[in-house]
Scaffold this motif. Sequence first.
Motif, mmCIF file in Angstrom:
data_model
loop_
_atom_site.group_PDB
_atom_site.id
_atom_site.type_symbol
_atom_site.label_atom_id
_atom_site.label_comp_id
_atom_site.label_asym_id
_atom_site.label_seq_id
_atom_site.Cartn_x
_atom_site.Cartn_y
_atom_site.Cartn_z
ATOM 1 N N THR A 264 2.256 -0.545 -10.704
ATOM 2 C CA THR A 264 2.336 -1.107 -10.345
ATOM 3 C C THR A 264 3.421 -2.876 -11.015
ATOM 4 O O THR A 264 4.126 -3.123 -10.489
ATOM 5 C CB THR A 264 1.573 -1.494 -9.674
ATOM 6 N N ILE A 265 2.657 -2.113 -12.196
ATOM 7 C CA ILE A 265 2.896 -3.506 -13.145
ATOM 8 C C ILE A 265 4.337 -3.809 -13.812
ATOM 9 O O ILE A 265 5.486 -4.335 -13.751
ATOM 10 C CB ILE A 265 1.663 -3.708 -14.637
ATOM 11 N N LEU B 4 -10.478 -1.921 -16.167
ATOM 12 C CA LEU B 4 -9.103 -1.633 -14.716
ATOM 13 C C LEU B 4 -9.313 -2.640 -14.878
ATOM 14 O O LEU B 4 -7.579 -2.940 -14.858
ATOM 15 C CB LEU B 4 -9.874 -1.160 -13.800
ATOM 16 N N LEU B 5 -9.229 -4.312 -15.065
ATOM 17 C CA LEU B 5 -9.371 -5.253 -14.827
ATOM 18 C C LEU B 5 -8.245 -6.194 -15.557
ATOM 19 O O LEU B 5 -7.939 -6.465 -15.680
ATOM 20 C CB LEU B 5 -10.651 -6.091 -14.225
ATOM 21 N N LEU B 6 -9.007 -5.733 -16.779
ATOM 22 C CA LEU B 6 -8.778 -5.422 -17.763
ATOM 23 C C LEU B 6 -6.770 -4.796 -19.059
ATOM 24 O O LEU B 6 -6.120 -5.609 -19.139
ATOM 25 C CB LEU B 6 -9.439 -5.694 -18.898
ATOM 26 N N LEU B 7 -7.498 -3.967 -17.974
ATOM 27 C CA LEU B 7 -5.774 -3.913 -18.251
ATOM 28 C C LEU B 7 -4.874 -4.079 -17.228
ATOM 29 O O LEU B 7 -3.473 -4.206 -17.855
ATOM 30 C CB LEU B 7 -6.408 -1.728 -17.343
ATOM 31 N N GLY C 214 -1.393 -5.880 -18.540
ATOM 32 C CA GLY C 214 -0.258 -5.713 -18.849
ATOM 33 C C GLY C 214 0.890 -7.451 -18.045
ATOM 34 O O GLY C 214 1.639 -7.732 -18.416
ATOM 35 N N LEU C 215 -0.132 -8.189 -17.597
ATOM 36 C CA LEU C 215 0.299 -9.461 -16.809
ATOM 37 C C LEU C 215 0.781 -10.450 -17.995
ATOM 38 O O LEU C 215 1.396 -10.963 -18.511
ATOM 39 C CB LEU C 215 -0.538 -9.875 -15.858
ATOM 40 N N LEU D 181 6.021 -10.444 -24.725
ATOM 41 C CA LEU D 181 5.692 -9.697 -24.986
ATOM 42 C C LEU D 181 6.842 -8.438 -24.700
ATOM 43 O O LEU D 181 6.968 -7.891 -25.640
ATOM 44 C CB LEU D 181 3.759 -9.147 -25.415
ATOM 45 N N LEU D 182 7.066 -8.525 -22.912
ATOM 46 C CA LEU D 182 7.521 -7.657 -22.125
ATOM 47 C C LEU D 182 9.063 -8.601 -21.679
ATOM 48 O O LEU D 182 8.440 -9.700 -20.806
ATOM 49 C CB LEU D 182 6.338 -7.244 -21.261
#
Length: 385
Positions: free
Chosen positions: A97-98, A132-135, A139-140, A147-148
């Motif tokens: 999704t990200i 999962l929240l930290l993941l 990503g965001l 970085l992205l």
Amino acid sequence: MPSRDGHVQAGPESHRRNAIAGACLRLAVIALLVGGQATSTPGFGLTGDPLAVTALTATIALALTLMVVIRLRPILPGPWNDGPAEAVLIGLTLVATIALDMVSDSGPAVAVLMFSVGAAAVRHPLSWSLPLLLLALVGLGASVTGLLPPATPDAQQRDLSLCVSICVVFAVAYAIRQRRAATAAQAGEAVLAERARIAREIHDILAHSLSAQIVHLEGARLLLRADRSQEALDRVERARELAKKGLEEARRAVAALRDDAQPLPAALDALAQEFREATGEECAVVVSGFERRLPPETELAMIRTAQEAVTNVRRHAPGSPATVRLSFGDRECELEVVNPPSDEPGTPGGGYGLVGMRERAELLGGTLEAGETEDGFRVRLRVPA
């Protein structure tokens, strides 16, 4: 239904209804995602960014579909269906999704992201949902820090807002989980309390009924030895009636059928009459104050306490009369059962009768006193009324 340790477990039908509801919600999310991406720019395609949108959307839809499958028809070993397997699928959904949001910058991807974070918090313990929240935040955060791609100020501001939003969603969803856990714990405590109440009911009913039967049967035995068969038969008949009555009361207690309970003074009169017939001794009932109906649980506790007290008189002070006093006050009601000492030896004490009476009083916010006095023995129960 309650488990052996008192916790409340959902029955098979309830579990299936919840699974179907969760499956329908995930299918709706899939429809929202596919429909939204089909009308977004870039849309689906086989080259360039459209190909990436197609592949990522398919990955998310597949992950959500697998969640539906393992909830409705488990395909993995038991512990893996509702636990690790779904957590892994949620993690895959977050990553895809990200990535989709970075490629298409679409609203449907944000909605799926919020849903996935909320599902993780509601469905899984903190040890699984927090990673999962930290993941999602990592990503965001990679986009926020540049970085992205895209690393434009507007995109960074948007992703920063998304980080805050998913934290809020996680907090709300976790609060819902905690609320459900607290509700389940309260239900478990209610089950244990109900079990204790039923145990007290059964004990008091059996103690009262069986003790009276023993008195009658012992009398019948002595009468038979004296060749007074007709009187002995009368005693046996009384014991039979007491057995029937005790069985009926036990059934009512287990079924919690208390709507047809007679008024407290009448119930005490019946108890006194039973005492007279069983022992041949006097049992007076004295009622004072303004008579009124009390809450069912209060009346039941007072009746059971009176039954236990007069039963103890028969057992521990044979040949002794008893007096039952009921006093209605403005804010409390008092029950007192007294008897003078007996010259005849009684049955040694024991059992859970006194403990049960005290438990009843404490559950109602009242007090119970039981002990010897100068004039014999007294049991006094005070409860709010």
